[in-house]
Structure formats: structure tokens, C-alpha cells
Scaffold this motif. Structure first.
Motif, PDB file in Angstrom:
ATOM      1  N   TYR A   1       0.836  -1.205   0.000  1.00 36.80           N
ATOM      2  CA  TYR A   1       0.000   0.000   0.000  1.00 36.80           C
ATOM      3  C   TYR A   1       0.865   1.247   0.000  1.00 36.80           C
ATOM      4  O   TYR A   1       2.082   1.177   0.238  1.00 36.80           O
ATOM      5  N   THR A   2       0.216   2.379  -0.271  1.00 39.00           N
ATOM      6  CA  THR A   2       0.934   3.658  -0.201  1.00 39.00           C
ATOM      7  C   THR A   2       0.308   4.496   0.901  1.00 39.00           C
ATOM      8  O   THR A   2      -0.804   4.241   1.343  1.00 39.00           O
ATOM      9  N   GLY A   3       1.050   5.490   1.355  1.00 34.80           N
ATOM     10  CA  GLY A   3       0.527   6.398   2.375  1.00 34.80           C
ATOM     11  C   GLY A   3       0.347   5.679   3.704  1.00 34.80           C
ATOM     12  O   GLY A   3       1.099   4.766   4.043  1.00 34.80           O
ATOM     13  N   SER A   4      -0.671   6.088   4.459  1.00 35.22           N
ATOM     14  CA  SER A   4      -0.890   5.491   5.787  1.00 35.22           C
ATOM     15  C   SER A   4      -2.248   4.785   5.815  1.00 35.22           C
ATOM     16  O   SER A   4      -3.109   5.049   4.979  1.00 35.22           O
ATOM     17  N   ILE A   5      -2.400   3.889   6.781  1.00 39.13           N
ATOM     18  CA  ILE A   5      -3.648   3.130   6.940  1.00 39.13           C
ATOM     19  C   ILE A   5      -4.552   3.889   7.891  1.00 39.13           C
ATOM     20  O   ILE A   5      -4.123   4.275   8.992  1.00 39.13           O
ATOM     21  N   THR A   6      -5.804   4.108   7.475  1.00 41.67           N
ATOM     22  CA  THR A   6      -6.797   4.761   8.340  1.00 41.67           C
ATOM     23  C   THR A   6      -7.760   3.698   8.855  1.00 41.67           C
ATOM     24  O   THR A   6      -8.323   2.947   8.055  1.00 41.67           O
ATOM     25  N   TYR A   7      -7.928   3.636  10.156  1.00 38.77           N
ATOM     26  CA  TYR A   7      -8.770   2.608  10.777  1.00 38.77           C
ATOM     27  C   TYR A   7     -10.140   3.152  11.174  1.00 38.77           C
ATOM     28  O   TYR A   7     -10.280   4.332  11.546  1.00 38.77           O
ATOM     29  N   ALA A   8     -11.128   2.262  11.098  1.00 39.63           N
ATOM     30  CA  ALA A   8     -12.469   2.520  11.634  1.00 39.63           C
ATOM     31  C   ALA A   8     -12.770   1.435  12.653  1.00 39.63           C
ATOM     32  O   ALA A   8     -12.340   0.281  12.491  1.00 39.63           O
ATOM     33  N   THR A   9     -13.509   1.794  13.690  1.00 43.48           N
ATOM     34  CA  THR A   9     -13.901   0.814  14.705  1.00 43.48           C
ATOM     35  C   THR A   9     -14.945  -0.127  14.126  1.00 43.48           C
ATOM     36  O   THR A   9     -15.856   0.318  13.410  1.00 43.48           O
ATOM     37  N   ILE A  10     -14.803  -1.400  14.424  1.00 45.94           N
ATOM     38  CA  ILE A  10     -15.759  -2.408  13.949  1.00 45.94           C
ATOM     39  C   ILE A  10     -16.789  -2.681  15.037  1.00 45.94           C
ATOM     40  O   ILE A  10     -16.443  -2.860  16.211  1.00 45.94           O
TER      41      ILE A  10
END
Ligand SMILES: CN(C)c1ccc(C(=O)NN)cc1
Length: 326
Positions: A178-187
Motif C-alpha cells: 500500500y501507499t501512504g498510511s492506513i486509516t482505521y475505523a472501529t468495527i
């Protein structure tokens, strides 16, 4: 331990199938990895020959490590009306070099016509939460649930691609994917799905509409299904498009240039290229949209058309889901 397995798209990227080895000696079957369900089931010798036609299958009696999970049955129905049922064996299952020695292998005794005719897979591996596994009277754990103990981190990642092979990784995050950063969402796993709130959408270069959209990430569903109002706003930008009862959804002239679709995940803007949203030819010179209304489904689904534009981290430990440009 960590593992990696190739994910091969069927025609039109309808599904992504991965080699899974079951039993001793191992039989390797292409199985549809499905983050929208939680049963690992396979075509088996217990099916009528007519329902096995065109498929490879598991024969428990030929596996020296197979043991009947006595008294346990399973019976699954999917959102598209397809389904399967059968009994259960405990056997070895290896995916991407990771072996679970006592995996509940749900052997099909009956499958619906959709599965008979879909010769791209010989069963499914569910990667959703154990609470929606259909085994009865006791439900069984998913392969990933069983494999977690061997993994450095309770994560798997999906790196699906348009029109070519991608991969699933287990236990690690490969920063080269992947590129850039990983953005997380709460499950919110209360319904057993990888369910979260997206933060809004935009059509093409249009204004981003901030609104909470309850969605599930489902590798086993081909298309994107969103609320009717969003879908209407999208196709308003596609000349000649219409919602066709006979086609079963929105169609448009295959010559149309489709706008991109942006889905917000927190502050991250996940962009699905317009080319991904021309899913497949319909009839004549019309084509079928990769974005359809969720009317009648009861929830919104980010299926493969969305997921193949992203690198996705499924963290079952928290639980949380992460996205980055693929
Ligand atoms: C008929 N086949 C191959 C299906 C595969 C997966 C699904 C599904 O809803 N997964 N979340 C439905 C049908």
C-alpha cells in the motif's frame, strides 16, 4: 507464523478464489474467501453426483486425519438466495503455509444451483465473526479464529486487484502492498460482520457529503450496495443511465464515461475509479453498474468493486478495519 495466499479473480472479478489444502493426503480446492460469512464449507463426496459436476471435492473417508464431528450439521443461506448444507468433519486445513490441525470442515450434502453452476469455487472460507457460523447445535470457529494463536498479530489483509491476481496475508501487514498510511475505523461486530460507519461519499469531482453510512466489508459480495439516494445521485451523473427492473439494477450505455466514487473512512477518502464502476456488459450496448441500491438488502455492502481499489487490514483483535490506497 505468517502466511500469504494468492487470490485469483473469476470472470468480471465476480469472486476471488484461493487454494486451500484439506486433509491427509491433502486435496487442494479453490475456495471463495468471504469476509461476509463465517462457515468454511467444501463440495464433498456426500453430494449427489449431479451437484458435484464440474467441481473438485473433499472425500472425508480418504483423509487419514478426518474425524466426524458427530451430531453437528450446518445450513447456510446467503444474501443472494443461494445456500448449502451438510455435516461436519474435523480435519487439517492449510492456507498460505499456515496449518490448523483441527479445523471444522463443513462438508456439503446439498448445494443450491448457484453453487453448482459457479465452477470457479469448490466452497467458501468465512472470515467474519464466529457468532454467525451456522453449525448446530454448537457453532464452530472460523479458520482464522483457529489460526490466530499461531500469528504474531491477529490480523489478515486483503490486497485484491482488478482483473489480475492479488493476495491475502495472515499475521502481518506488508507495507509494500500500500501507499501512504492506513486509516482505521472501529468495527461493531454485534451482527457478526465487519461492520463500521463510513463518514460520507462524493461522486466524481463533486462535493463530499458528510454522513454516517453503516456498511459491511464483504469480500464475498461482488458489487457495492449503498442507500438508494446515494446511488441515484451517482447515476444522475451518468448520461443514459436507468434503473432497469429487467436488468436487476442500474445500467448505462457501455460508451459512458463513469465518474469515480469516493467513500469516506474517517478523514481518509477512499476513491473507486470510474472504470471499476462499469462492472460488466448487460444486453446489447448497455453495461451493468458496479454500484447498486441496497433496497431490499437491509444493509450497505462494500463488496469487491470497492475492496479491489484498496489495501484492507482486518484486525480481529480490537476489532478494527483499516484502509489505504492499494
Ligand atoms: C453463489 N456464491 C458463490 C456466493 C458466494 C458468496 C455469497 C455471499 O453473499 N458472501 N458474503 C453469496 C453467494
Amino acid at each position: 507464523a505468517q502466511g500469504s495466499v494468492t487470490a485469483s479473480p473469476s470472470q468480471y472479478d465476480g469472486e476471488y478464489d484461493c487454494p486451500v489444502t484439506v486433509g491427509t493426503p491433502g486435496v487442494t480446492l479453490p475456495l471463495d474467501f468471504d469476509t461476509g460469512s463465517s462457515d468454511l464449507w467444501v463440495f464433498s463426496s456426500e453430494l449427489p453426483a449431479s451437484e458435484r459436476s464440474g467441481h473438485a471435492y473433499y472425500t472425508s473417508s480418504s483423509s487419514s486425519t478426518s474425524k466426524l464431528d458427530s451430531g453437528e450439521t450446518w445450513d447456510i443461506s446467503y444474501g443472494d438466495g443461494s445456500g448449502a448444507e451438510g455435516n461436519i468433519y474435523i480435519d487439517k486445513v492449510t492456507i498460505g503455509g499456515i496449518t490448523v490441525t483441527s479445523q471444522a470442515v463443513e462438508a456439503a450434502e446439498s448445494v443450491s444451483s448457484e453453487f453448482v453452476s459457479d465452477t470457479s469455487n469448490d466452497g467458501l472460507v468465512g472470515f467474519a465473526f464466529d457468532s454467525i457460523n451456522t453449525a448446530s447445535p454448537n457453532h464452530v470457529q472460523t479458520w482464522f479464529g483457529n489460526a490466530e494463536a499461531q500469528l504474531a498479530s491477529p490480523v489478515f489483509t486483503a490486497n485484491l486487484k482488478k482483473g489480475k491476481a492479488g493476495n491475502y496475508n495472515f499475521g502481518y501487514i506488508d507495507s509494500s502492498e500500500y501507499t501512504g498510511s492506513i486509516t482505521y475505523a472501529t468495527i461493531n461486530s454485534a451482527n457478526g460482520f465487519w461492520e463500521f460507519s463510513a463518514s460520507g461519499y462524493a461522486v466524481g469531482s463533486g462535493a463530499f457529503s458528510s454522513q454516517s453510512i453503516d456498511v459491511i466489508a464483504d469480500t464475498g459480495t461482488t458489487l457495492i450496495y449503498l442507500p438508494a439516494a446515494i446511488v441515484k445521485a451517482y447515476y444522475a451523473k451518468v448520461s443514459g443511465s436507468s434503473n432497469s427492473a429487467s436488468a436487476g439494477g442500474y445500467i448505462f450505455p457501455c460508451s459512458a464515461t463513469l465518474p469515480s466514487l469516493t467513500i469516506g473512512i474517517g478523514s481518509y477518502k477512499a476513491v473507486v475509479p470510474g472504470t471499476f464502476l462499469n462492472y460488466a456488459p448487460n444486453t446489447g450496448s448497455t453495461c451493468f453498474g458496479g454500484l447498486q441500491s441496497n433496497a431490499g438488502i437491509g444493509l450497505s455492502i462494500l463488496g469487491d468493486v470497492f475492496l479491489k481499489s484498496q489495501f484492507v487490514v482486518f484486525n480481529q483483535g480490537v476489532p478494527k478495519i483499516g484502509f489505504a490506497p492499494g
